[in-house]
Design an enzyme around this catalytic site. Structure first.
Site, PDB file in Angstrom:
ATOM      1  CG  ASN A 154      -4.016   5.498  -0.794  1.00 50.03           C
ATOM      2  OD1 ASN A 154      -5.170   5.883  -0.933  1.00 50.03           O
ATOM      3  ND2 ASN A 154      -3.235   5.944   0.186  1.00 50.03           N
ATOM      4  CE1 TYR A 163      -6.805  14.167  -5.916  1.00 52.45           C
ATOM      5  CE2 TYR A 163      -8.999  14.556  -6.814  1.00 52.45           C
ATOM      6  CZ  TYR A 163      -8.143  13.825  -6.011  1.00 52.45           C
ATOM      7  OH  TYR A 163      -8.628  12.733  -5.326  1.00 52.45           O
ATOM      8  CB  VAL A 193      -0.923   0.037   1.234  1.00 49.09           C
ATOM      9  CG1 VAL A 193      -1.893   1.218   1.136  1.00 49.09           C
ATOM     10  CG2 VAL A 193      -1.686  -1.273   1.395  1.00 49.09           C
ATOM     11  CG  ASP A 247       9.877  11.206  -3.893  1.00 50.51           C
ATOM     12  OD1 ASP A 247       8.688  11.148  -4.276  1.00 50.51           O
ATOM     13  OD2 ASP A 247      10.696  12.055  -4.320  1.00 50.51           O
ATOM     14  CB  VAL A 253     -12.441   9.875   2.023  1.00 45.35           C
ATOM     15  CG1 VAL A 253     -11.749   9.405   3.293  1.00 45.35           C
ATOM     16  CG2 VAL A 253     -13.154   8.718   1.337  1.00 45.35           C
ATOM     17  CE  LYS A 264      -6.279  10.773  -7.289  1.00 46.96           C
ATOM     18  NZ  LYS A 264      -5.564   9.612  -6.702  1.00 46.96           N
ATOM     19  CB  THR A 310      -7.928  12.400   4.093  1.00 50.50           C
ATOM     20  OG1 THR A 310      -7.757  13.111   2.854  1.00 50.50           O
ATOM     21  CG2 THR A 310      -8.762  11.148   3.849  1.00 50.50           C
TER      22      THR A 310
END
Length: 318
Positions: free
Chosen positions: A196, A267, A114, A169, A300, A271, A302
């Site tokens: 992720n 962003y 992950v 990194d 979400v 994606k 975060t």
């Protein structure tokens, strides 16, 4: 095609409440005395979309900054939002997707990697794989102290799980290559790769953006997954062949890949490109046992999303 992950969890990362999975809507920051100012995909209340519609039949007209009394609209259908029906939206984990209570979700013997595992969604995913009894969990993040904390939580859940920690990194080709060599040496297999790690430049119009921050978003969100795919696909395909089974690549994308929110060019472009990258991997490696999934985890809250004012939950009274 986007599907919900097989294992996910809601955990706290610092002060951020992490909710992975489909979510219900909530209003955004309210700067007036109105019940709420505008629409968001976040929720931290038990209100369903339909309840919210009935209780708050208004939305903001962004051109006039005045409240328009009308029915609140959901995101476009092509985003996949509520594709199973609004009555099936959730803002919390439920038994059939809980690795701790559903035997079908056990991942015994598997090695999972992950990225961005130190906080937020990545941390929650790692902990759910601990509940799923994975043989080994490879944690990748920038901050060593966060890696230590997640390792501790994994050991509390299941002390038999091997935990490998790498402060890395994700945009460094050399660092990712060395990481892959080390995992190959120590584990000799990889069953699940979860890309992720992510970031976002401030949401401002293109001409007002910082070119370095804009491009850094593309490097972390697109180059990073590419480097991990480049480095780990040989091990993934070898595992699939050796175990006579499918291996999985899970790319954490976003509803933003299917929408255009002014200011979010870096962003949302990254994606969208990540989804296409996943499609190429499926076309090139699907026959070799590699299953590729692009996941839209829902709204979400975060530490990353909290940086953008438009994405913060409102303080309105529902």
């Amino acid at each position: 095609m986007q599907r919900t992950p097989r294992t996910h969890d809601r955990e706290r990362a610092g002060s951020a409440r992490v909710e992975v999975g489909a979510v219900r809507p909530r209003c955004l920051t309210n700067m007036s005395s109105q019940p709420c100012a505008r629409y968001s995909i976040y929720t931290q209340t038990p209100h369903s979309y339909i309840q919210h519609q009935k209780e708050h039949p208004h939305r903001i007209n962004v051109r006039t900054n005045q409240t328009v009394h009308t029915t609140m609209s959901a995101p476009p259908a092509h985003t996949g939002y509520a594709f199973t029906g609004f009555e099936h939206l959730h803002n919390d984990i439920y038994p059939s997707i809980s690795a701790s209570s559903s035997p079908a979700l056990q991942q015994s013997g598997k090695v999972v990697l992950v990225t961005g595992a130190g906080r937020g969604i990545g941390r929650a995913i790692a902990l759910q794989y601990a509940h799923a009894s994975a043989a080994a969990i490879v944690l990748c993040a920038r901050t060593p102290s966060e890696l230590d904390e997640v390792e501790g939580k994994i050991q509390e859940i299941n002390s038999s799980i091997r935990v490998l920690k790498y402060s890395v990194d994700v945009t460094s080709e050399e660092a990712v290559r060395k990481l892959a060599e080390d995992v190959q040496t120590k584990e000799k297999r990889l069953d699940i790769l979860i890309n992720n790690a992510g970031t976002s430049a401030p949401w401002v119009p293109v001409a007002a953006s910082d070119p370095s921050a804009w491009w850094k978003t593309l490097e972390v969100n697109l180059k990073g997954p590419f480097l991990f795919l480049h480095a780990f696909l040989p091990l993934l395909t070898a595992t699939a062949e050796q175990e006579k089974t499918m291996v999985d690549v899970v790319n954490i994308s976003s509803m933003g890949a299917h929408m255009i929110a002014p200011g979010a060019s870096a962003y949302q472009t990254s994606k969208l490109a990540l989804l296409r990258l996943g499609e190429f991997v499926h076309a090139e490696y699907g026959a070799k046992g590699v299953n590729v999934v692009g996941v839209n985890p829902g709204g979400v809250l975060t530490s990353l999303s909290e940086q953008e004012e438009r994405l913060r939950p409102c303080k309105c009274t529902l």
